[in-house]
Motif scaffolding. Sequence first.
Motif, PDB file in Angstrom:
ATOM      1  N   TYR A 148      44.963  25.729-110.670  1.00 35.93           N
ATOM      2  CA  TYR A 148      44.192  24.495-110.845  1.00 35.93           C
ATOM      3  C   TYR A 148      42.941  24.537-109.972  1.00 35.93           C
ATOM      4  N   VAL A 149      41.919  23.811-110.397  1.00 34.78           N
ATOM      5  CA  VAL A 149      40.735  23.597-109.566  1.00 34.78           C
ATOM      6  C   VAL A 149      40.602  22.097-109.368  1.00 34.78           C
ATOM      7  N   ASP A 150      40.970  21.629-108.176  1.00 26.54           N
ATOM      8  CA  ASP A 150      40.965  20.183-107.915  1.00 26.54           C
ATOM      9  C   ASP A 150      40.517  19.821-106.499  1.00 26.54           C
ATOM     10  N   HIS A 151      40.404  20.798-105.609  1.00 30.11           N
ATOM     11  CA  HIS A 151      40.026  20.525-104.221  1.00 30.11           C
ATOM     12  C   HIS A 151      38.530  20.739-103.969  1.00 30.11           C
ATOM     13  N   ASN A 152      38.108  21.977-104.067  1.00 23.45           N
ATOM     14  CA  ASN A 152      36.725  22.357-103.723  1.00 23.45           C
ATOM     15  C   ASN A 152      35.795  22.182-104.923  1.00 23.45           C
ATOM     16  N   VAL A 153      35.623  20.946-105.336  1.00 21.90           N
ATOM     17  CA  VAL A 153      34.860  20.694-106.559  1.00 21.90           C
ATOM     18  C   VAL A 153      33.426  20.262-106.292  1.00 21.90           C
ATOM     19  N   VAL A 154      33.087  19.981-105.032  1.00 19.43           N
ATOM     20  CA  VAL A 154      31.711  19.599-104.713  1.00 19.43           C
ATOM     21  C   VAL A 154      30.866  20.870-104.651  1.00 19.43           C
ATOM     22  N   ASN A 205      31.458  27.280-103.758  1.00 20.22           N
ATOM     23  CA  ASN A 205      32.558  26.793-104.591  1.00 20.22           C
ATOM     24  C   ASN A 205      32.462  27.272-106.038  1.00 20.22           C
ATOM     25  N   PRO A 206      31.283  27.238-106.676  1.00 19.26           N
ATOM     26  CA  PRO A 206      31.206  27.779-108.049  1.00 19.26           C
ATOM     27  C   PRO A 206      31.598  29.251-108.135  1.00 19.26           C
ATOM     28  N   ASP A 207      31.244  30.038-107.116  1.00 26.21           N
ATOM     29  CA  ASP A 207      31.648  31.446-107.111  1.00 26.21           C
ATOM     30  C   ASP A 207      33.165  31.582-107.044  1.00 26.21           C
ATOM     31  N   ASP A 208      33.792  30.721-106.234  1.00 25.05           N
ATOM     32  CA  ASP A 208      35.252  30.739-106.156  1.00 25.05           C
ATOM     33  C   ASP A 208      35.868  30.400-107.508  1.00 25.05           C
ATOM     34  N   HIS A 209      35.345  29.368-108.161  1.00 24.70           N
ATOM     35  CA  HIS A 209      35.897  28.949-109.456  1.00 24.70           C
ATOM     36  C   HIS A 209      35.764  30.065-110.495  1.00 24.70           C
ATOM     37  N   ARG A 210      34.615  30.712-110.502  1.00 22.54           N
ATOM     38  CA  ARG A 210      34.396  31.812-111.444  1.00 22.54           C
ATOM     39  C   ARG A 210      35.365  32.953-111.179  1.00 22.54           C
ATOM     40  N   MET A 211      35.571  33.292-109.910  1.00 26.28           N
ATOM     41  CA  MET A 211      36.514  34.355-109.578  1.00 26.28           C
ATOM     42  C   MET A 211      37.934  33.965-109.976  1.00 26.28           C
ATOM     43  N   LEU A 212      38.338  32.729-109.670  1.00 20.85           N
ATOM     44  CA  LEU A 212      39.690  32.288-109.997  1.00 20.85           C
ATOM     45  C   LEU A 212      39.950  32.314-111.497  1.00 20.85           C
ATOM     46  N   GLN A 213      38.970  31.911-112.281  1.00 25.21           N
ATOM     47  CA  GLN A 213      39.153  31.929-113.736  1.00 25.21           C
ATOM     48  C   GLN A 213      39.338  33.354-114.236  1.00 25.21           C
ATOM     49  N   ALA A 214      38.572  34.291-113.671  1.00 20.46           N
ATOM     50  CA  ALA A 214      38.716  35.693-114.080  1.00 20.46           C
ATOM     51  C   ALA A 214      40.056  36.269-113.620  1.00 20.46           C
ATOM     52  N   LEU A 215      40.473  35.944-112.387  1.00 21.91           N
ATOM     53  CA  LEU A 215      41.762  36.431-111.882  1.00 21.91           C
ATOM     54  C   LEU A 215      42.913  35.886-112.733  1.00 21.91           C
ATOM     55  N   ALA A 216      42.836  34.601-113.073  1.00 26.72           N
ATOM     56  CA  ALA A 216      43.885  34.004-113.903  1.00 26.72           C
ATOM     57  C   ALA A 216      43.936  34.667-115.274  1.00 26.72           C
ATOM     58  N   ARG A 217      42.786  34.871-115.859  1.00 27.49           N
ATOM     59  CA  ARG A 217      42.712  35.482-117.190  1.00 27.49           C
ATOM     60  C   ARG A 217      43.257  36.909-117.171  1.00 27.49           C
ATOM     61  N   LYS A 218      42.966  37.625-116.102  1.00 28.34           N
ATOM     62  CA  LYS A 218      43.373  39.030-116.008  1.00 28.34           C
ATOM     63  C   LYS A 218      44.879  39.176-115.719  1.00 28.34           C
ATOM     64  N   TYR A 219      45.387  38.331-114.808  1.00 25.05           N
ATOM     65  CA  TYR A 219      46.743  38.565-114.303  1.00 25.05           C
ATOM     66  C   TYR A 219      47.821  37.683-114.925  1.00 25.05           C
ATOM     67  N   GLY A 220      47.431  36.779-115.848  1.00 26.83           N
ATOM     68  CA  GLY A 220      48.466  36.081-116.601  1.00 26.83           C
ATOM     69  C   GLY A 220      48.758  34.658-116.172  1.00 26.83           C
ATOM     70  N   LEU A 221      47.813  33.999-115.514  1.00 25.03           N
ATOM     71  CA  LEU A 221      47.985  32.604-115.141  1.00 25.03           C
ATOM     72  C   LEU A 221      47.181  31.716-116.098  1.00 25.03           C
ATOM     73  N   HIS A 222      47.650  30.502-116.319  1.00 27.59           N
ATOM     74  CA  HIS A 222      46.833  29.504-116.989  1.00 27.59           C
ATOM     75  C   HIS A 222      45.831  28.943-115.983  1.00 27.59           C
ATOM     76  N   PHE A 223      44.687  28.497-116.479  1.00 28.48           N
ATOM     77  CA  PHE A 223      43.599  28.039-115.606  1.00 28.48           C
ATOM     78  C   PHE A 223      43.152  26.646-116.036  1.00 28.48           C
ATOM     79  N   SER A 224      43.292  25.676-115.125  1.00 25.20           N
ATOM     80  CA  SER A 224      42.854  24.312-115.383  1.00 25.20           C
ATOM     81  C   SER A 224      41.485  24.113-114.757  1.00 25.20           C
ATOM     82  N   ARG A 225      40.507  23.780-115.576  1.00 25.47           N
ATOM     83  CA  ARG A 225      39.118  23.773-115.122  1.00 25.47           C
ATOM     84  C   ARG A 225      38.831  22.585-114.191  1.00 25.47           C
ATOM     85  N   PRO A 226      37.739  22.668-113.422  1.00 26.23           N
ATOM     86  CA  PRO A 226      37.368  21.572-112.514  1.00 26.23           C
ATOM     87  C   PRO A 226      37.209  20.257-113.269  1.00 26.23           C
TER      88      PRO A 226
END
Length: 654
Positions: free
Chosen positions: A62-68, A74-95
């Motif tokens: 999920y992305v719910d904390h570092n949304v400012v 923070n946008p770089d973190d979100h982009r990395m997390l979405q790619a990591l989730a997509r690659k390794y098998g997690l669902h990704f809930s957007r900001p």
Amino acid sequence: MAENLTNQILAEHLEEGELKSGSPIALRMDQALLQDATGTMALMQFEELGVPRVKLERAVQYVDHNVVQLDYKNPDDHRMLQALARKYGLHFSRPGNGISHYIHMERYGKPGQTMLGADSHTTQAGCLGMVAIGAGGLDVAVVLGGYPYEIACPEVVEVYLDGQLNRPWVQAKDIILELLRRVSTSGGKNKVLEFTGPGTADLSIPERATIANMVADLGGTAGVFPPDERTKDWLERQDRADDFVDLTPDQGAAYDDRIQIDLNELGPLVAKPHNPDNVVPVEEVAGTPLAQVCIGSSVNSGYNDLALPGAILADRDGQIVHPDITATATPGSRQILAAIAESGVYRQLSDGGVRMLEPVCGPCVGMGQAPPSGANSLRTMNRNFPGRSGTPEDSVFLCSPAVAAVSLLSGKIEDPREYGEPPELLPMPALRPYVDDVHIFAPAAEDEAEQIEIPRGPNIKRPPEHKPLPDELKARIATVQPDNISTGDLAPDGVEVMSYRSNVPAIAEFTLRHRDPEFRKRLKEWGSGFIVAGENYGQGSSREHAALAPLYLGVKAVIAKSFARIHRRNLIAQGIVALTFSDASDYEKAEVEQCWVLAELKRELSEGAETITARIEDTSTELSLSHDFSEHEREILIAGGLLSYLRERETSNA
């Protein structure tokens, strides 16, 4: 033997050990939850395991904390997390889609399952009959890799709720505040609270969620509500009727302890600054002037939580929020946002002067809406540790939506029972679960996942390396801290600091900045050090940055009177030795700059010694230090941390 529900679920998931309180056990996890403030480091540590795909039934980032998004971090973190989730098998809930605990309760929680989450308030999923446990990011990373979760078998405490709440002025928040008043923020340590009784059956799922969420603030391992007709109805509303499982404690089930609360006698309660257990009846603080009222967060962000303040603002012609008050409201999810918009609650709140926020953690973690200096803030959230709001010298009171709603009108804390006849709430429309779902992205197929490259911005740094434990630990005392040091003291909340959650060297610059500004300077000069602290060290959040930052600075051991459960484990997982004073009065002997020597530490751990000998250099003083390490935890410390231990084990088994 008649079993309580908690032990039924634990037995079904037991991989190693015996369900005997205090004994080490290993549990198979069905699900995992991560949020962005902890997920960046957790998933980078998962990469270190070399496992190509998560090995759980369900894992959600999920992305719910570092949304400012003040800058690129923070946008770089979100982009990395979405790619990591997509690659390794997690669902990704957007900001902006919602707060992790609330969405997970809506879309994924299943009775009878287990879940490990990189957030202490993962316990909220217990409202649906799960055993849901908060943990540090590394422990979650290891579970994602298919390993069981190791923990001391908890005691199971029956919380018997008798009677009914005097709604709407007495609410579920008052139940958990009453528990905090009785038990304290450390009284739930190594315990699961299992709720029973007619008062339990009378609670809606969002009401149970508020209580289960804040079991974490008791220091509890989990909170469990047996699934019933209300659970079934909730899952049907979420289009998940097939997820319902009929589970109950056995007749005459045994518990380790029992707490009884008569809901008929319960009144509105308020937690005063600066700890959630500093609880008093509302009448003791009525009249306290306010500058801010914040409603919502992962607790008290459901439909009725927002509809009551809306109805009160609409109850009298021309009534608006008091001119001295800044008021905010945060729905728990996009689904709740849609419901209050459709019913008219959104307009009631907005027309009345409440600032409507997006469904994110927001003020709860100091992510905007910090209160002014020298003023009081009243919040329906779960924690009021010093500085958590984003204002260093804050003064935050915790309460129910009912107390918050009536206090909006006068600009001071009010007893809602003095309000008069309750207003009529706008009825909740049919929920629309798909509103959440369209903003949760499934992972890539395995063949596609192999080609995904992970983008990493300049603020993203790899986790600190672990080093094997030396034969002897020798270091100066870098700081001596009092009771109830929180993980927020060690890795602060707020917009400025939390944007460095994927950059341990940067976040380390903020460690204990309010408690001991010279702490970091000493460690930089000395190269290493010990921390000495009082009771309940590391209370609060599961954030492992509270261990990673000290590790990076050179902290080799923490010696305290006692530890909060999750932080103790985080220290061990990162290779930091967590010891307690055999004689609590020895805490008084510690002074900054003293050199303490643990001359036989590695040998004592290897041989399973129950106590560790420490000597204060240049004196004749010897101290006896205790620990409760399991055999695996001793091996983890000797290896230098959990990742090193697992690599060694995999190598030896190859």
